[in-house]
Design a protein around this motif. Structure first.
Motif, short mmCIF file in Angstrom:
data_model
loop_
_atom_site.label_atom_id
_atom_site.label_comp_id
_atom_site.label_asym_id
_atom_site.label_seq_id
_atom_site.Cartn_x
_atom_site.Cartn_y
_atom_site.Cartn_z
N ARG A 75 0.70 -1.24 0.03
CA ARG A 75 -0.19 0.15 -0.04
C ARG A 75 0.76 1.42 -0.10
O ARG A 75 0.08 2.36 -0.35
N LEU A 76 2.17 1.35 0.20
CA LEU A 76 2.97 2.31 0.44
C LEU A 76 3.37 2.77 -1.07
O LEU A 76 3.86 3.87 -1.52
N LEU A 77 3.01 1.99 -2.07
CA LEU A 77 3.27 2.21 -3.46
C LEU A 77 2.05 3.30 -4.28
O LEU A 77 2.32 4.12 -5.22
N TYR A 78 0.90 3.31 -3.16
CA TYR A 78 -0.29 4.28 -4.02
C TYR A 78 0.68 5.71 -4.13
O TYR A 78 1.29 6.49 -3.16
N GLY A 79 0.32 6.43 -5.03
CA GLY A 79 0.83 7.81 -5.28
C GLY A 79 2.29 7.88 -5.70
O GLY A 79 2.67 8.95 -5.95
N MET A 80 2.85 6.69 -5.68
CA MET A 80 4.40 6.55 -6.24
C MET A 80 4.48 6.42 -7.55
O MET A 80 3.40 5.61 -8.14
N THR A 81 5.48 6.87 -8.35
CA THR A 81 5.74 6.38 -9.75
C THR A 81 6.46 5.08 -9.76
O THR A 81 7.58 4.70 -9.24
N VAL A 116 -0.68 5.10 -9.19
CA VAL A 116 -1.82 4.54 -8.73
C VAL A 116 -2.51 5.45 -7.63
O VAL A 116 -1.74 5.61 -6.73
N ALA A 117 -3.77 5.99 -8.00
CA ALA A 117 -4.33 6.95 -7.04
C ALA A 117 -4.72 5.97 -5.73
O ALA A 117 -5.18 5.03 -6.05
N ARG A 118 -4.53 6.76 -4.64
CA ARG A 118 -5.08 6.05 -3.44
C ARG A 118 -6.70 5.97 -3.45
O ARG A 118 -7.27 6.73 -4.05
N PRO A 119 -7.08 4.71 -3.10
CA PRO A 119 -8.59 4.34 -3.35
C PRO A 119 -9.66 5.36 -2.40
O PRO A 119 -9.14 5.61 -1.46
N ALA A 120 -10.82 5.62 -3.06
CA ALA A 120 -11.66 6.22 -2.30
C ALA A 120 -12.20 5.36 -1.14
O ALA A 120 -12.42 4.10 -1.47
N ASP A 121 -12.96 5.96 -0.26
CA ASP A 121 -13.30 4.86 0.77
C ASP A 121 -14.66 4.41 0.20
O ASP A 121 -15.36 3.69 1.10
N ASP A 122 -15.40 4.97 -0.63
CA ASP A 122 -16.53 4.47 -1.16
C ASP A 122 -16.51 3.07 -1.84
O ASP A 122 -17.61 2.74 -2.28
N GLY A 123 -15.40 2.58 -2.12
CA GLY A 123 -15.13 1.35 -2.77
C GLY A 123 -14.99 1.30 -4.08
O GLY A 123 -15.23 0.28 -4.92
N SER A 124 -14.81 2.57 -4.85
CA SER A 124 -14.91 2.58 -6.23
C SER A 124 -13.48 1.88 -6.76
O SER A 124 -12.63 1.71 -5.95
N ALA A 125 -13.48 1.57 -8.18
CA ALA A 125 -12.44 0.90 -8.73
C ALA A 125 -11.08 1.98 -8.52
O ALA A 125 -11.23 3.10 -8.45
N LEU A 126 -9.97 1.42 -8.61
CA LEU A 126 -8.81 1.95 -8.41
C LEU A 126 -8.55 2.81 -9.87
O LEU A 126 -8.73 2.18 -10.94
N SER A 127 -7.76 3.71 -9.74
CA SER A 127 -7.49 4.29 -10.88
C SER A 127 -5.99 4.79 -11.15
O SER A 127 -5.31 4.79 -10.11
N ALA A 128 -5.52 5.15 -12.31
CA ALA A 128 -3.89 5.49 -12.27
C ALA A 128 -3.77 6.19 -13.47
O ALA A 128 -4.21 6.15 -14.49
N LEU A 129 -2.75 7.05 -13.64
CA LEU A 129 -2.19 7.76 -14.46
C LEU A 129 -1.17 7.01 -15.28
O LEU A 129 -0.07 6.80 -14.47
N ILE A 130 -1.24 6.88 -16.45
CA ILE A 130 -0.26 5.84 -16.99
C ILE A 130 0.36 6.82 -18.13
O ILE A 130 -0.26 7.19 -19.18
N THR A 131 1.63 6.93 -18.28
CA THR A 131 2.41 7.64 -19.24
C THR A 131 3.27 6.30 -19.98
O THR A 131 4.01 5.87 -19.34
N SER A 132 2.77 5.97 -21.35
CA SER A 132 3.47 4.77 -21.85
C SER A 132 4.24 5.07 -23.00
O SER A 132 4.04 6.23 -23.94
N ARG A 133 5.31 4.13 -23.53
CA ARG A 133 6.02 4.53 -24.33
C ARG A 133 6.25 3.18 -25.11
O ARG A 133 6.63 2.23 -24.42
N LEU A 134 6.44 3.25 -26.46
CA LEU A 134 6.49 1.96 -27.20
C LEU A 134 8.12 1.75 -27.73
O LEU A 134 8.66 2.80 -27.83
N TYR A 135 8.54 0.55 -27.59
CA TYR A 135 10.19 0.38 -27.93
C TYR A 135 9.96 -0.75 -29.02
O TYR A 135 9.35 -1.71 -28.86
N VAL A 136 10.79 -0.59 -30.08
CA VAL A 136 10.96 -1.17 -31.42
C VAL A 136 12.46 -1.58 -31.38
O VAL A 136 13.32 -0.85 -31.31
N SER A 137 12.66 -3.01 -31.78
CA SER A 137 13.96 -3.52 -31.96
C SER A 137 13.91 -4.36 -33.09
O SER A 137 13.04 -5.28 -33.21
N ASP A 138 14.87 -4.27 -34.20
CA ASP A 138 14.98 -5.20 -35.19
C ASP A 138 16.25 -5.39 -35.82
O ASP A 138 17.07 -4.65 -35.54
#
Length: 186
Positions: A75-81, A116-138
Protein backbone atom coordinates in the motif's frame (compact mmCIF):
# COMPACT_ATOMS: atom_id res chain seq x y z
CA UNK A 1 23.64 -4.88 -56.99
CA UNK A 2 21.35 -4.03 -59.90
CA UNK A 3 18.43 -6.02 -58.43
CA UNK A 4 18.86 -4.40 -55.02
CA UNK A 5 19.04 -0.87 -56.45
CA UNK A 6 15.90 -1.66 -58.49
CA UNK A 7 14.15 -2.73 -55.26
CA UNK A 8 15.23 0.51 -53.59
CA UNK A 9 13.86 2.51 -56.52
CA UNK A 10 10.60 0.54 -56.32
CA UNK A 11 10.31 1.36 -52.61
CA UNK A 12 10.84 5.05 -53.39
CA UNK A 13 8.36 4.91 -56.29
CA UNK A 14 5.66 3.59 -53.93
CA UNK A 15 6.51 6.31 -51.37
CA UNK A 16 7.89 3.75 -48.92
CA UNK A 17 10.54 6.06 -47.48
CA UNK A 18 11.06 3.98 -44.33
CA UNK A 19 11.83 0.83 -46.35
CA UNK A 20 14.04 2.78 -48.78
CA UNK A 21 15.99 4.36 -45.91
CA UNK A 22 16.53 0.98 -44.25
CA UNK A 23 17.82 -0.51 -47.51
CA UNK A 24 20.09 2.53 -48.04
CA UNK A 25 21.57 2.04 -44.55
CA UNK A 26 22.13 -1.66 -45.30
CA UNK A 27 23.90 -0.84 -48.57
CA UNK A 28 26.02 1.85 -46.91
CA UNK A 29 27.93 -1.00 -45.25
CA UNK A 30 28.49 0.87 -41.96
CA UNK A 31 31.05 -0.30 -39.44
CA UNK A 32 29.99 -3.41 -37.53
CA UNK A 33 27.90 -2.53 -34.47
CA UNK A 34 26.49 0.67 -35.98
CA UNK A 35 22.81 1.02 -35.08
CA UNK A 36 20.05 2.64 -37.05
CA UNK A 37 17.71 4.86 -35.03
CA UNK A 38 14.18 4.70 -36.41
CA UNK A 39 12.93 8.23 -37.03
CA UNK A 40 9.84 9.67 -35.34
CA UNK A 41 7.88 9.77 -38.60
CA UNK A 42 8.54 6.07 -39.16
CA UNK A 43 7.66 5.19 -35.56
CA UNK A 44 4.32 6.97 -36.10
CA UNK A 45 3.71 4.58 -39.00
CA UNK A 46 4.53 1.60 -36.78
CA UNK A 47 2.15 2.92 -34.10
CA UNK A 48 -0.65 3.32 -36.65
CA UNK A 49 -0.66 -0.30 -37.84
CA UNK A 50 -3.54 -2.50 -36.75
CA UNK A 51 -1.04 -5.15 -35.61
CA UNK A 52 0.68 -2.72 -33.27
CA UNK A 53 -2.54 -1.22 -31.91
CA UNK A 54 -3.64 -4.70 -30.83
CA UNK A 55 -0.27 -5.49 -29.29
CA UNK A 56 -0.21 -2.19 -27.40
CA UNK A 57 -3.71 -2.83 -26.06
CA UNK A 58 -2.55 -6.22 -24.72
CA UNK A 59 0.59 -4.66 -23.24
CA UNK A 60 -1.41 -1.94 -21.51
CA UNK A 61 -3.71 -4.57 -19.97
CA UNK A 62 -0.64 -6.35 -18.62
CA UNK A 63 0.77 -3.09 -17.23
CA UNK A 64 -2.51 -2.20 -15.49
CA UNK A 65 -2.77 -5.70 -13.97
CA UNK A 66 0.81 -5.50 -12.69
CA UNK A 67 0.23 -2.03 -11.23
CA UNK A 68 -2.86 -3.23 -9.36
CA UNK A 69 -1.02 -6.28 -8.01
CA UNK A 70 1.84 -4.08 -6.84
CA UNK A 71 -0.30 -1.63 -4.86
CA UNK A 72 -2.42 -4.40 -3.35
CA UNK A 73 0.77 -6.12 -2.19
CA UNK A 74 2.33 -2.90 -0.88
CA UNK A 75 0.00 0.00 0.00
CA UNK A 76 3.01 2.35 0.27
CA UNK A 77 3.10 2.38 -3.54
CA UNK A 78 -0.09 4.46 -3.82
CA UNK A 79 0.84 7.85 -5.26
CA UNK A 80 4.36 6.68 -6.16
CA UNK A 81 5.66 6.41 -9.71
CA UNK A 82 6.19 2.77 -10.67
CA UNK A 83 8.13 1.87 -13.80
CA UNK A 84 6.51 -1.15 -15.41
CA UNK A 85 7.75 -2.63 -18.68
CA UNK A 86 6.44 -5.60 -20.63
CA UNK A 87 8.71 -8.35 -21.89
CA UNK A 88 9.92 -8.10 -25.47
CA UNK A 89 7.45 -9.78 -27.82
CA UNK A 90 7.52 -10.55 -31.55
CA UNK A 91 5.58 -8.25 -33.87
CA UNK A 92 4.83 -8.04 -37.58
CA UNK A 93 4.48 -8.46 -40.39
CA UNK A 94 2.50 -5.27 -40.71
CA UNK A 95 -0.56 -4.26 -42.71
CA UNK A 96 1.42 -1.17 -43.78
CA UNK A 97 3.61 -2.01 -46.80
CA UNK A 98 6.27 0.56 -45.89
CA UNK A 99 6.60 -0.81 -42.33
CA UNK A 100 6.45 -4.38 -43.64
CA UNK A 101 9.27 -3.80 -46.14
CA UNK A 102 11.34 -1.85 -43.59
CA UNK A 103 11.03 -4.20 -40.60
CA UNK A 104 9.31 -7.44 -41.58
CA UNK A 105 9.19 -9.28 -38.27
CA UNK A 106 10.57 -7.35 -35.30
CA UNK A 107 10.36 -7.05 -31.50
CA UNK A 108 8.34 -4.65 -29.38
CA UNK A 109 7.93 -3.74 -25.72
CA UNK A 110 5.89 -1.14 -23.86
CA UNK A 111 7.21 0.74 -20.85
CA UNK A 112 5.10 2.88 -18.57
CA UNK A 113 5.30 5.20 -15.61
CA UNK A 114 2.26 4.37 -13.50
CA UNK A 115 0.91 6.33 -10.54
CA UNK A 116 -2.01 4.58 -8.82
CA UNK A 117 -4.31 6.92 -6.91
CA UNK A 118 -5.14 6.07 -3.32
CA UNK A 119 -8.59 4.41 -3.36
CA UNK A 120 -11.65 6.32 -2.25
CA UNK A 121 -13.47 5.14 0.87
CA UNK A 122 -16.59 4.43 -1.19
CA UNK A 123 -15.13 1.22 -2.66
CA UNK A 124 -14.85 2.58 -6.20
CA UNK A 125 -12.39 1.04 -8.65
CA UNK A 126 -8.70 1.92 -8.56
CA UNK A 127 -7.46 4.44 -11.10
CA UNK A 128 -4.00 5.28 -12.33
CA UNK A 129 -2.24 7.89 -14.44
CA UNK A 130 -0.26 5.95 -17.05
CA UNK A 131 2.38 7.49 -19.31
CA UNK A 132 3.45 4.87 -21.86
CA UNK A 133 6.15 4.46 -24.49
CA UNK A 134 6.67 1.93 -27.30
CA UNK A 135 10.09 0.38 -27.91
CA UNK A 136 10.92 -1.39 -31.19
CA UNK A 137 13.99 -3.46 -32.05
CA UNK A 138 14.89 -5.22 -35.28
CA UNK A 139 17.88 -7.00 -36.76
CA UNK A 140 17.82 -5.86 -40.38
CA UNK A 141 19.17 -8.38 -42.85
CA UNK A 142 17.22 -7.86 -46.07
CA UNK A 143 15.30 -11.12 -46.22
CA UNK A 144 11.79 -12.18 -47.04
CA UNK A 145 10.15 -8.78 -47.21
CA UNK A 146 9.35 -8.88 -50.93
CA UNK A 147 7.22 -11.83 -52.04
CA UNK A 148 7.39 -14.17 -55.00
CA UNK A 149 10.21 -14.88 -57.43
CA UNK A 150 11.43 -11.28 -57.22
CA UNK A 151 11.76 -11.62 -53.44
CA UNK A 152 13.73 -14.86 -53.62
CA UNK A 153 16.09 -13.30 -56.17
CA UNK A 154 16.56 -10.18 -54.02
CA UNK A 155 17.27 -12.34 -50.97
CA UNK A 156 20.00 -14.19 -52.87
CA UNK A 157 21.46 -10.92 -54.20
CA UNK A 158 21.56 -9.37 -50.72
CA UNK A 159 23.17 -12.44 -49.18
CA UNK A 160 25.80 -12.29 -51.91
CA UNK A 161 26.38 -8.54 -51.34
CA UNK A 162 26.80 -9.07 -47.61
CA UNK A 163 29.15 -12.02 -48.07
CA UNK A 164 31.18 -9.93 -50.56
CA UNK A 165 31.46 -7.11 -48.00
CA UNK A 166 29.26 -4.66 -49.93
CA UNK A 167 26.39 -4.53 -47.41
CA UNK A 168 26.03 -5.10 -43.68
CA UNK A 169 23.19 -6.27 -41.46
CA UNK A 170 22.50 -4.05 -38.47
CA UNK A 171 20.26 -3.40 -35.48
CA UNK A 172 17.47 -0.86 -35.78
CA UNK A 173 15.88 0.61 -32.66
CA UNK A 174 13.11 3.12 -32.16
CA UNK A 175 10.82 4.48 -29.50
CA UNK A 176 7.70 6.60 -29.43
CA UNK A 177 5.33 8.05 -26.88
CA UNK A 178 2.04 6.22 -26.86
CA UNK A 179 -0.18 8.03 -24.43
CA UNK A 180 -0.65 9.72 -21.06
CA UNK A 181 -4.07 9.09 -19.60
CA UNK A 182 -6.02 8.15 -16.55
CA UNK A 183 -7.16 4.53 -16.56
CA UNK A 184 -9.35 2.36 -14.35
CA UNK A 185 -7.45 -0.69 -13.15
CA UNK A 186 -9.12 -4.09 -13.70
Amino acid sequence: MTEVVAARMDFAHHGWDFAADQLDFYLANHEEGTRYTIRDRDMRQVLATSDMRGRIENAMSEIKTNAKRAVLANRLLYGMTMEITTDWAPAGPSDNEDVHNALGHYWMSVGADVVVARPADDGSALSALITSRLYVSDFYYFHGTVGGTMGAELDRACVWLEEAGSARSYRANGEADIDCRSETLP
